[in-house]
Write a protein that holds these residues in place. Structure first.
Motif, PDB file in Angstrom:
ATOM      1  N   LEU A  80     -13.009  86.172 -65.875  1.00  0.00           N
ATOM      2  CA  LEU A  80     -13.489  85.053 -66.116  1.00  0.00           C
ATOM      3  C   LEU A  80     -11.983  83.993 -66.947  1.00  0.00           C
ATOM      4  CD1 LEU A  80     -15.244  83.415 -68.556  1.00  0.00           C
ATOM      5  CD2 LEU A  80     -15.223  85.182 -70.020  1.00  0.00           C
ATOM      6  N   PHE A  83     -10.850  82.463 -64.321  1.00  0.00           N
ATOM      7  CA  PHE A  83     -12.095  81.190 -64.497  1.00  0.00           C
ATOM      8  C   PHE A  83     -11.482  80.427 -65.517  1.00  0.00           C
ATOM      9  CE2 PHE A  83     -15.239  82.708 -62.318  1.00  0.00           C
ATOM     10  CZ  PHE A  83     -15.061  83.368 -61.063  1.00  0.00           C
ATOM     11  N   SER A 102     -12.742  73.020 -63.559  1.00  0.00           N
ATOM     12  CA  SER A 102     -13.434  73.459 -64.821  1.00  0.00           C
ATOM     13  C   SER A 102     -14.504  73.631 -65.109  1.00  0.00           C
ATOM     14  CB  SER A 102     -11.956  72.764 -65.877  1.00  0.00           C
ATOM     15  OG  SER A 102     -12.720  73.217 -67.360  1.00  0.00           O
ATOM     16  N   SER A 105     -16.440  76.871 -63.300  1.00  0.00           N
ATOM     17  CA  SER A 105     -16.939  77.771 -63.700  1.00  0.00           C
ATOM     18  C   SER A 105     -17.053  77.740 -64.745  1.00  0.00           C
ATOM     19  CB  SER A 105     -14.712  77.679 -64.517  1.00  0.00           C
ATOM     20  OG  SER A 105     -14.466  76.554 -65.380  1.00  0.00           O
ATOM     21  N   VAL A 108     -19.810  78.924 -62.834  1.00  0.00           N
ATOM     22  CA  VAL A 108     -19.507  80.877 -62.178  1.00  0.00           C
ATOM     23  C   VAL A 108     -19.826  81.304 -63.084  1.00  0.00           C
ATOM     24  CG1 VAL A 108     -18.631  82.082 -61.221  1.00  0.00           C
ATOM     25  CG2 VAL A 108     -18.445  80.150 -60.287  1.00  0.00           C
ATOM     26  N   THR A 109     -20.248  80.899 -64.816  1.00  0.00           N
ATOM     27  CA  THR A 109     -19.745  81.379 -66.437  1.00  0.00           C
ATOM     28  C   THR A 109     -21.524  81.030 -66.648  1.00  0.00           C
ATOM     29  OG1 THR A 109     -17.847  81.028 -66.499  1.00  0.00           O
ATOM     30  CG2 THR A 109     -19.258  81.700 -68.282  1.00  0.00           C
ATOM     31  N   GLY A 122     -13.516  79.675 -73.603  1.00  0.00           N
ATOM     32  CA  GLY A 122     -13.446  79.031 -72.066  1.00  0.00           C
ATOM     33  C   GLY A 122     -13.625  77.497 -73.234  1.00  0.00           C
TER      34      GLY A 122
END
Length: 424
Positions: A80, A83, A102, A105, A108-109, A122
């Motif tokens: 993380l 990312f 960004s 990500s 993905v998160t 984030g």
């Protein structure tokens, strides 16, 4: 019928606006988004301060990654942290691609791991990426990124169900305020730069126009000087055969040729002068009047004194006749220098020095500190350009600079040939 046409025209206008917006998104976000665009160092700074923006981005990247590890101290937290840190670091080289990274990500998160797409770190990372991209690209990029980020949050909320809190509302409101402020500052900065660049171009064009106008004036004045000498040549060539008895035919033909060439040269001079004066026929009130020489300096100085300027006139060296072009240019230089004193140094005392030296003529016009503020003059500095043109035409040298006591000095040297050549 009219209502239908109006509705149809409005629909076409809306479609054009929509197509323009889509074209803008495609050009800004999809056309070569990963192009290599390194952040340049600051210009005109010290050796180390030039790299302050780069150091700030690297420091922010480290802080975000450390914060992410503190938020999730696990192997997944390391992933993380990468990312949220990689897009920030990528803004230094590929700004648009960093924003896409960004955004990736987020999926993905939010999709793969099932966690909230915007963790505190984030959120900071994505906001920082959007701000840097807005600064590095163009202000309208802020609108595209804001809209697509909000759409991504809404899509993740629909994908994960109603009970899944994406934090889209908070991010949208916060990002909107920040990006509007950044885009406004960026637009204001660009406007000021454009205004400064336009002012510089305008000043340069104005200086060029001043030089051209001065050259035109010089051409008019030189015409009168050259025309006078050519007229004398033509008259003497015509009268020469009658001064000698039994003039040989060859000599008479030679004088006739000289006269014809002189008359032809006068004709060409008048034609050129007509072209030069065509744009401003009233440049001289009396075009037939003789051009001024150094003998007219006392009258000029008296005229300036009557305008309220205290002027001291000093002549050194043996006064001798000089070529008419040199005397005319010297007179104009002194005239312009005194005019500048009247405009820019009210109440100051001026001194005019004319030095007849071996090999040329020296001029110096110096004034002291003014005793009151001068009124703004739109042509400030452009009279000096004209004086430099005259001195350069004669192959001389000139300086124009402020003095230590707050005044101003104009000094020029006009080279002159041998005495015999000057008399001729």
């Amino acid at each position: 019928m009219d209502t239908h046409e109006t509705n149809g025209g409005g629909l076409r206008s809306e479609m054009r606006i929509a197509r323009s917006a889509l074209e803008g998104i495609r050009r800004d976000l999809f056309t070569d988004p990963f192009a290599f665009r390194p952040l340049p160092p600051l210009g005109g700074r010290g050796r180390y301060t030039r790299w302050l923006p780069h150091a700030a981005v690297v420091m922010l990247t480290n802080l975000v990654m450390l914060g992410s590890l503190a938020y999730e101290p696990s192997p997944a937290g390391v992933l993380l942290a990468l990312f949220v840190g990689a897009p920030l670091l990528m803004t230094l080289f590929r700004p648009v691609g960093a924003w896409w990274l960004s955004m990736g990500s987020l999926f993905v998160t939010g999709v793969v791991t099932g966690a909230a797409p915007w963790t505190p770190t984030g959120l900071v990372s994505h906001m920082a990426v959007m701000v840097i991209v807005t600064i590095r690209t163009r202000p309208r990029m802020a609108a595209w990124m804001w809209l697509l980020t909000a759409a991504c949050g809404v899509f993740l909320g629909i994908l994960r169900g109603s009970g899944y809190d994406t934090g889209t509302l908070e991010l949208t409101v916060m990002a909107g305020m920040v990006l509007v402020a950044v885009a406004a500052v960026r637009g204001l900065t660009e406007s000021r730069q454009q205004v400064a660049a336009q002012a510089a171009v305008t000043e340069e064009e104005r200086s060029r126009r001043t030089v051209l106008e001065e050259r035109t004036t010089i051409a008019r004045e030189l015409h009168d000087v050259v025309a006078h000498h050519m007229s004398v040549v033509a008259i003497q060539a015509e009268a020469a055969p009658y001064r000698v008895q039994d003039t040989p035919p060859e000599l008479a033909a030679a004088f006739q040729t000289i006269r014809e060439n002189a008359v032809a040269a006068l004709t060409e001079l008048r034609r050129v002068l007509g072209v030069v004066r065509s744009e401003n026929p009233d440049a001289f009130a009396d075009p037939e009047a003789p051009q001024p020489t150094l003998a007219a300096l006392p009258a000029l100085i008296e005229n300036v004194r009557s305008a309220g300027l205290a002027v001291e006139h000093v002549t050194t060296g043996a006064v001798r006749p000089l070529p008419q072009g040199v005397e005319l240019s010297a007179y104009r230089i002194v005239q312009e220098a005194l005019s500048n004193v009247l405009r820019h140094a009210p109440g100051a005392h001026a001194r005019v020095e004319v030095s007849y030296v071996l090999g040329g003529l020296g001029l110096r016009v110096v004034n002291g500190r003014p005793d009151r503020l001068a009124k703004p003059s739109p042509g400030a500095g452009h009279g000096v350009l004209g004086m430099r043109e005259r001195v350069g035409m004669l192959g001389g040298g000139m300086t124009a600079q402020a003095t230590d006591d707050g005044g101003y000095e104009v000094a020029a040297f006009l080279p002159v040939g041998a005495p015999g050549e000057a008399a001729a």
